[in-house]
Design an enzyme around this catalytic site. Structure first.
Site, PDB file in Angstrom:
ATOM      1  N   ASN A  17     -25.044  15.194  13.483  1.00  0.00           N
ATOM      2  CA  ASN A  17     -25.369  14.302  14.909  1.00  0.00           C
ATOM      3  C   ASN A  17     -23.682  14.529  15.100  1.00  0.00           C
ATOM      4  O   ASN A  17     -22.819  15.164  14.511  1.00  0.00           O
ATOM      5  CB  ASN A  17     -24.989  13.025  13.701  1.00  0.00           C
ATOM      6  CG  ASN A  17     -25.166  12.005  15.391  1.00  0.00           C
ATOM      7  OD1 ASN A  17     -25.033  12.665  16.399  1.00  0.00           O
ATOM      8  ND2 ASN A  17     -25.509  10.596  14.241  1.00  0.00           N
ATOM      9  N   GLY A  71     -28.232   7.066   5.609  1.00  0.00           N
ATOM     10  CA  GLY A  71     -29.311   7.250   4.247  1.00  0.00           C
ATOM     11  C   GLY A  71     -29.016   7.940   3.002  1.00  0.00           C
ATOM     12  O   GLY A  71     -28.234   8.740   3.798  1.00  0.00           O
TER      13      GLY A  71
HETATM   14  N1  LIG Z   1     -32.811   5.378  21.096  1.00  0.00           N
HETATM   15  C1  LIG Z   1     -32.393   6.360  21.196  1.00  0.00           C
HETATM   16  N2  LIG Z   1     -32.676   6.666  22.388  1.00  0.00           N
HETATM   17  C2  LIG Z   1     -31.710   7.920  23.199  1.00  0.00           C
HETATM   18  N3  LIG Z   1     -31.219   8.526  22.299  1.00  0.00           N
HETATM   19  C3  LIG Z   1     -31.071   8.074  20.981  1.00  0.00           C
HETATM   20  C4  LIG Z   1     -31.463   6.886  20.276  1.00  0.00           C
HETATM   21  N4  LIG Z   1     -31.103   6.453  19.029  1.00  0.00           N
HETATM   22  C5  LIG Z   1     -30.572   7.780  18.878  1.00  0.00           C
HETATM   23  N5  LIG Z   1     -30.258   9.034  20.539  1.00  0.00           N
HETATM   24  C6  LIG Z   1     -29.609   9.572  19.679  1.00  0.00           C
HETATM   25  O1  LIG Z   1     -29.497  10.437  18.899  1.00  0.00           O
HETATM   26  C7  LIG Z   1     -27.927  10.554  18.651  1.00  0.00           C
HETATM   27  C8  LIG Z   1     -27.382   9.956  16.525  1.00  0.00           C
HETATM   28  O2  LIG Z   1     -27.698   9.129  17.115  1.00  0.00           O
HETATM   29  P1  LIG Z   1     -26.478   7.784  16.106  1.00  0.00           P
HETATM   30  O3  LIG Z   1     -25.592   8.202  16.712  1.00  0.00           O
HETATM   31  O4  LIG Z   1     -27.045   6.197  15.676  1.00  0.00           O
HETATM   32  O5  LIG Z   1     -27.652   8.513  14.742  1.00  0.00           O
HETATM   33  P2  LIG Z   1     -27.611   7.639  12.969  1.00  0.00           P
HETATM   34  O6  LIG Z   1     -28.463   7.695  12.008  1.00  0.00           O
HETATM   35  O7  LIG Z   1     -26.171   6.522  13.326  1.00  0.00           O
HETATM   36  O8  LIG Z   1     -26.670   9.340  12.303  1.00  0.00           O
HETATM   37  P3  LIG Z   1     -25.534   8.973  11.047  1.00  0.00           P
HETATM   38  O9  LIG Z   1     -25.751   8.951  10.295  1.00  0.00           O
HETATM   39  O10 LIG Z   1     -24.839  10.623  11.067  1.00  0.00           O
HETATM   40  O11 LIG Z   1     -24.493   7.356  11.999  1.00  0.00           O
HETATM   41  C9  LIG Z   1     -27.103   9.570  19.202  1.00  0.00           C
HETATM   42  O12 LIG Z   1     -25.487  10.188  19.835  1.00  0.00           O
HETATM   43  C10 LIG Z   1     -27.931   9.470  20.798  1.00  0.00           C
HETATM   44  O13 LIG Z   1     -27.930  10.584  21.180  1.00  0.00           O
HETATM   45 MG   LIG Z   2     -24.612   6.646  12.915  1.00  0.00          MG
END
Ligand SMILES: Nc1ncnc2c1ncn2[C@@H]1O[C@H](COP(=O)(O)OP(=O)(O)OP(=O)(O)O)[C@@H](O)[C@H]1O
Ligand SMILES: [Mg+2]
Length: 1108
Positions: free
Chosen positions: A157, A387
């Protein structure tokens, strides 16, 4: 009218996995794929939302969407994260239930994005106002700050959160946000000093270097070049789609909004710079004389700069990198550090510095966003936590993270079941036991205080003697070998099971979501989280308030020999607090799934998703949800949706909704075991039944549509026909009318022609007859006229003859009569006619005289002497009498206008006239002078105030007179004041009373007949006043004075009237002598003035100028 919709409308696949039929992992994945391919990234499992990361921006987060989901029921619209956020927010606001939103999923699955979506939705729908907006803004802006310091690019990510975050948003009773509290969990601090290949350090380092101004960088002693810093990985310093410079500005702005002071921001940046500097400090070995190696700092420039930044004395830090002091009770032992130990110490310091800075940031943000009011708040917690992680190489961090997820799964099962159970009780449905896997046993394996893995680890860390990761594994092998969820090479061997997939230095735990192999290497170290005391003390000594705050244990005054709590212990404690917190709230779940490893849109990697579905326990979710009844719905929408399936409920059911549903189900012959009636909801056990109902509904809708079409078409054709028919009648009517009109007009014009001919013929015939008749009549008339003319002329001649004869007779008769009368009356005429003519003439003259007089009357002024001239001599007397009467009348008129004062004045004038007219030559000149009385204005003049006070009575007159001296006849000026009771003489200058004569003592006044102003006041002989003799005075206002004195005498009742002598010679008594005052006509040489001279002892001569 609001259109009632349902989740079941226009469904792609099934919107709620609970309705999946048949339920299997394959069908689950197939449904997910079908929906994902149609950009439906959200799917429900009951009230749990599964969110697939689309890796592209979808148009489903617009303000219109917010409005669409606002205040709608959860199952009313297609699945969306907004539906969950709305449900949670409304339940918080309207039912006063605290909420928590638990977002889980693997790295890159979209947890942080989901949490931001929930927060922005709540911000959009909750109240507005200046204060509320500020709170919202601060809450939202805390995200960029924390992301800059806590997120990093990883292989999974580009914006991976490297810490767990739980944020409580607090609301007031109206649902307006008041503030919030953020808790952070286990920052991955090892990243500060080392990053795996293809990953970066935390964003803030790169943002600072590319976004800060040259000036700032100079102050922080930094270079813009990333390659100059050992702690920053170079291979992925630039991430596509990530603008570090712009993000730096965003973060600075966000810090300002959240409420950071400028000096605080500077301190934070100094610390970040210090960490970078720290990474550049390098050591080299130096042999000591005792044969051991000692470390030395290679290049002290970075150390120097870092010390300058943080205000630390360079030598202190240098020493802390070279020695380690161990304190035990009273002993202090210093040992030198070798190069490896020095590097370890440096990295430990960098990690601690950064992680403490991060915790400080969270605390500082909390200070800003905390709710200001102390009233009870409603709380919505948002948990964005890492997670489940299963990597090839799993270490202490994964162990901790998976433990946290294990706990979350436990709470999920507990709360879901509890909720299910509560709903059954609420609805009066019999509770059937649900079979499910309870992971409490795994939690117990990890967290048990006595023999849990974390307890073992702590025990091993604290144990004296040599302790390594291997001794820790040995301990586990002895304590946990029998546990059904624990596996290791040794424990398997003991069971004679050889498992080559299990290396020697690993142990495996069978988590609820799958088996995970943990390598024990680094467990002890990471759990200890050791920072040499020398370093914390060096930090404490810094002349930098923030650094001092971050290392409180370095304070020598508070030396604590106890070991700080281990990382595992701390995490267990914070997880336990979190769990307690979550248990008091109503949970809402968002399960995030990552569709592929490429961070690319449209790619659905089945194996990867299958793996996530497994470890997220989603199938488990569905099973738990379906264990009792798969579907439930309140009676009203259920009846509304399916009422067309039964004739009795279609189109309207008049009774209660539940009875309607009962009738419906009975009519459809749904087996009784397939559903249950709750108090407000119907519970359907099997999705099959629901789909049966849906299928019947679909067919029925088709039939209904056909019916509606049929009726509509029939109606349309009939209406068309009727319209045509009606039109035809109208057209026919119009045509017939037109034809008849035409025919009628033709007949009418023919008739008119015939008629005109006939009438013409008739008329001509009649005309002829009439003309003949007329000629006959004219002939007869002419004849008659001639005849009558002849007759009339004959008669006229006769009448004229007769009249002439009659007139001649009358004239003759009149003449004869006249002659007769004249002859008879001649003798009476002279005796009567003369008198009558005279009377008439006199009467006429009188009339003319009076009318003339009336028109020429003089003015109304009494002094007007005009009077019309007399016209006839014989009217002389009457003329004079009329003049007198008129004068009297106008005088009366004039008098009647007088006020009382004027009247009094005129009365005085009248009296003066009676006394003096024609008696004294002075009188005529006084007539035109008004009697003023008070010539001295004695009451107003302050000079005479004393005199005014001395006189009791009202002053009738105040004037200056001359008192004549008998010795020489000269005058002395005296004020003369007569009142109703006395006459006062006073000195003119001083106002002093010289003499006061009571009126009764005054007998008479003597004056001359001349035009002088002399007068003598004669006093009663023998009276007290008469002692000095009479007064001889002269005044310009003689007439007025004497008149006033006379008037006083006339009104007084108690004395005789004052007598007035007017003669040119009189006697005056001066003391004993009587002196004669004689008035003579003065010689011209004396001029116009009166002079008085003493002639002899007995004579005073007053010479008065002769009047013309
Ligand atoms: N609903 C959505 N619509 C569009 N893009 C999304 C959406 N959700 C996530 N993304 C894309 O996926 C990427 C990763 O999402 P996010 O940072 O929320 O993941 P995370 O689950 O928080 O991961 P981590 O555990 O690494 O923090 C975001 O930077 C975005 O580009
Ligand atoms: Mg996150």
């Amino acid at each position: 009218m609001e259109v009632k919709t349902s989740l079941l409308d226009n469904m792609i696949g099934v919107g709620d996995m609970v309705l999946l039929e048949p339920l299997s992992e394959d069908s689950f994945l197939e449904n997910l794929k079908k929906r994902f391919d149609h950009s439906e990234i959200y799917t429900y499992i009951g009230s749990v939302v599964i969110s697939m990361n689309p890796y592209r921006s979808l148009p489903i987060y617009t303000p219109d969407k917010v409005e669409e989901y606002r205040n709608r029921n959860f199952y009313e619209l297609s699945p969306h994260i907004y539906a969950l956020a709305d449900e949670a927010y409304r339940s918080l606001r309207d039912q006063d239930k605290d909420q928590c939103i638990l977002i889980t999923g693997e790295s890159g699955a979209g947890k942080t994005e989901a949490s931001k979506l929930v927060m922005s939705y709540v911000a959009a729908v909750c109240g507005k106002g200046q204060e509320v907006n500020k709170v919202k803004e601060q809450l939202l802006q805390s995200n960029p700050v924390l992301e800059a310091f806590g997120n990093a690019k990883t292989v999974r990510n580009d914006n991976s959160s490297r810490f767990g975050k739980y944020m409580d948003i607090e609301f007031d009773f109206k649902g307006d946000p008041l503030g919030g509290v953020i808790s952070n969990y286990l920052l991955e601090k090892s990243r500060v000093v080392k990053q795996p290949r293809g990953e970066r350090n935390f964003h803030v380092f790169y943002q600072l270097l590319s976004g800060a101004s040259d000036d700032t960088l100079k102050k922080l002693r930094l270079h813009r070049d990333v390659s100059k810093y050992n702690y920053l990985s170079l291979d992925s310093a630039v991430v596509s789609g990530l603008d570090d410079a712009a993000n730096f500005r965003t973060v600075r702005n966000a810090m300002q909004i959240v409420g950071f002071m400028e000096d605080e921001v500077q301190s934070v940046l100094q610390l970040v710079a210090a960490v970078l500097k720290l990474g550049n400090i390098e050591f080299k070995p130096e042999s000591r004389c005792n044969g051991t190696d000692e470390s030395r700092i290679k290049d002290k420039n970075d150390l120097k700069e870092m010390c300058e930044l943080l205000g630390i004395e360079q030598s202190v830090l240098e020493r802390a990198f070279s020695y380690r002091t161990v304190e035990a009770k009273l002993e202090k032992v210093s040992t030198t550090l070798n190069v490896a130990q020095a590097y370890y110490a440096r990295d430990a310091l960098a990690k601690n510095l950064y992680s403490r800075l991060f915790t400080w940031l969270v605390t500082r943000i909390n200070e800003s966003i905390k709710a200001q009011t102390k009233t009870r708040h409603k709380v919505m917690g948002v948990l964005d936590i890492y997670g489940f992680e299963i990597f090839e190489d799993n270490s202490f961090e994964q162990f901790i993270i998976n433990y946290c997820n294990e706990k979350l799964q436990q709470i999920f099962i507990e709360l879901t079941l509890r909720e299910e159970q509560e709903e059954y009780v609420r609805e009066g449905i019999e509770w059937t036991n649900i079979e499910y896997f309870n992971n409490a046993v795994i939690c117990d394996l990890i967290e048990n205080n006595k023999n849990g893995i974390l307890a073992m680890l702590d025990e091993e860390c604290l144990r004296p003697g040599t302790v390594t990761d291997e001794t820790f594994l040995d301990k586990l092998n002895t304590v946990c070998a029998e546990h059904q969820h624990f596996e290791s090479r040794l424990s398997k061997n003991s069971k004679f099971l050889t498992d080559h997939s299990l290396p020697h230095n690993c142990f495996r735990i069978q988590h609820y979501a799958g088996k995970v192999l943990y390598r024990v290497e680094g467990f002890m170290d990471k759990n200890n989280d050791l920072l040499y005391r020398d370093l914390s003390q060096a930090m404490y000594k810094a002349n930098h308030s923030l650094i001092k705050q971050l290392f409180p244990e370095g304070n020598p005054a508070k030396v604590n020999l106890k070991r700080p709590p281990t990382a595992g212990f701390q995490f267990r404690a914070s997880v336990s607090t979190l769990m307690k917190n979550l248990q008091t709230k109503n949970p809402n779940y968002i399960r995030c799934i990552k569709p592929n490893d490429k961070k690319a849109p449209h790619i659905f990697t089945e194996s990867l998703i299958r793996h996530q579905v497994r470890y997220l326990g989603l199938m488990e979710n569905v099973r738990v949800r379906r264990a009792g009844y798969a579907f439930r719905q309140t009676y009203e929408p259920c009846l509304e949706r399916y009422k067309m399936l039964c004739k009795r409920t279609w189109p309207h059911w008049r009774g209660r909704a539940r009875e309607g549903v009962e009738v419906l189900m009975a009519d459809l012959q749904v087996p009784a075991e397939e559903f249950s009636y709750g108090r407000s909801k119907i519970f359907i056990r099997n999705p099959r039944t629901l789909f049966f109902l849906e299928e019947r509904r679909r067919q029925c809708l088709q039939d209904l549509a056909t019916l509606i079409q049929k009726i509509y078409r029939g109606w349309k054709c009939r209406s068309h026909f009727l319209l045509l028919k009606k039109s035809q009648i109208v057209v026919a009517a119009w045509y017939r009318r037109y034809a008849q009109q035409k025919k009628y007009q033709r007949i009418k014009s023919a008739t008119t022609v015939v008629q005109s001919y006939a009438r013409g013929w008739q008329a001509r015939k009649l005309l002829r007859e009439l003309k003949y008749q007329k000629r006959c009549e004219e002939a007869a008339t002419t004849i008659a006229a001639y005849w009558h003319g002849t007759q009339a002329r004959m008669e006229l001649r006769r009448l004229k003859q007769e009249a002439r004869s009659k007139h001649a007779v009358t004239v003759i008769w009149a003449y004869w009569q006249g002659t007769k009368v004249r002859r008879e009356y001649r003798k009476f005429f002279r005796a009567h006619a003369g008198k009558k003519i005279y009377d008439f003439t006199i009467q006429r003259i009188m009339q003319k005289y009076f009318l003339g007089l009336r028109n020429n009357l003089p003015s109304m002024s009494p002094i007007d002497k005009n009077w019309p001239a007399r016209t006839y001599l014989f009217l002389d007397g009457a003329h004079a009498e009329l003049r007198r009467i008129f004068h009297l009348w106008r005088c009366k008129k004039y008098r009647s206008q007088f006020t009382e004062e004027r009247k009094a004045v005129y009365e005085e004038k009248l009296e003066a006239s009676e006394i003096f007219k024609d008696k004294k030559a002075l009188y005529p000149s006084s007539v035109s002078q008004p009697f003023k009385g008070d010539y001295l204005e004695i009451s107003k003049n302050p000079k005479y105030q004393k005199l005014n006070n001395a006189v009791d009575e009202k002053v009738l007159l105040a004037d200056v007179v001359n008192k004549i001296n008998r010795a020489n006849g000269k005058g002395t000026a005296r004020i003369f004041l007569p009142t109703k009771k006395s006459v006062v003489l006073a000195d003119q200058k001083t106002g002093q009373v010289k003499a006061s004569v009571p009126l009764p003592d005054l007998t008479s006044v003597s004056v001359s007949t001349q035009s002088d102003g002399f007068f003598a006041l004669k006093l009663k002989e023998g009276s007290a006043s008469a002692v000095k003799g009479d007064f001889l005075l002269s005044s310009e206002h003689l007439i007025e004075i004497i008149t006033k004195l006379h008037r006083i005498g006339a009104t007084a009742t108690d004395r005789e009237q004052l007598s007035i002598d007017i003669s040119d010679e009189f006697l005056v008594q001066f003391k004993q002598d009587k002196v004669c005052v004689k008035f003579v006509q003065g010689a011209p040489k004396n001029g116009n003035s009166v002079s008085c001279k003493r002639k002899n002892n007995r004579l005073l001569e007053v010479s008065v100028p002769a009047t013309a």
